[in-house]
Design a protein around this motif. Structure first.
Motif: not given
Length: 147
Positions: A74-77, A119-127, A132-136
């Motif tokens: 989800d990081s466009s950077y 790229w995928v939109r963050g916090h948009d329900g992509h399992p 990965c967000d939870e692990l981080a």
């Protein structure tokens, strides 16, 4: 002798920083033919962008042979750098580029592979992105609590 096809790997990754800079973590999932491996780590003093990139680097380092790798983030950077900016940064010897140490580590880790970013939109329900967000975040929180 027939050339063997490369394994098709999907590398999902996310990074988190509690403060920017502050304690941070990254989390990732490597996926190959339905098999998954999760990984995570972090640093006491870092930024979100550094953790986003570090998650990709650490995932690439886990691969044991040259692969075709789709990095999903989800990081466009990170995605834009992988797909668009990196070659010009190298030509300019990384002038005015942040996180040069990590980009050089990325180049080394990515060298044996064919890497493309999606790229995928963050916090948009992509399992996988949510995992990965939870692990981080969990790793960033663990590090913060240990300080």
């Amino acid at each position: 002798m027939q050339k063997q096809a490369r394994k098709q790997i999907t590398l999902y990754s996310d990074g988190s920083s509690l403060g920017n800079p502050g304690p941070g973590g990254y989390g990732g999932i490597l996926e190959y033919k339905g098999s998954r491996k999760e990984y995570f780590g972090g640093e006491e003093e870092t930024t979100n962008n550094r953790m986003e990139l570090r998650g990709v680097i650490e995932g690439l380092k886990l691969l044991k042979e040259p692969c075709d790798v789709e990095v999903v983030s989800d990081s466009s950077y990170v995605v834009k750098a992988i797909n668009e900016w990196l070659e010009s940064w190298i030509r300019r010897d990384f002038k005015k580029v942040k996180n040069v140490d990590l980009w050089k580590a990325y180049i080394e880790a990515a060298a044996p592979h064919h890497v493309h970013g999606t790229w995928v939109r963050g916090h948009d329900g992509h399992p996988e992105n949510e995992r990965c967000d939870e692990l981080a975040r969990n790793e960033a929180e663990r590090i913060k609590a240990s300080l």
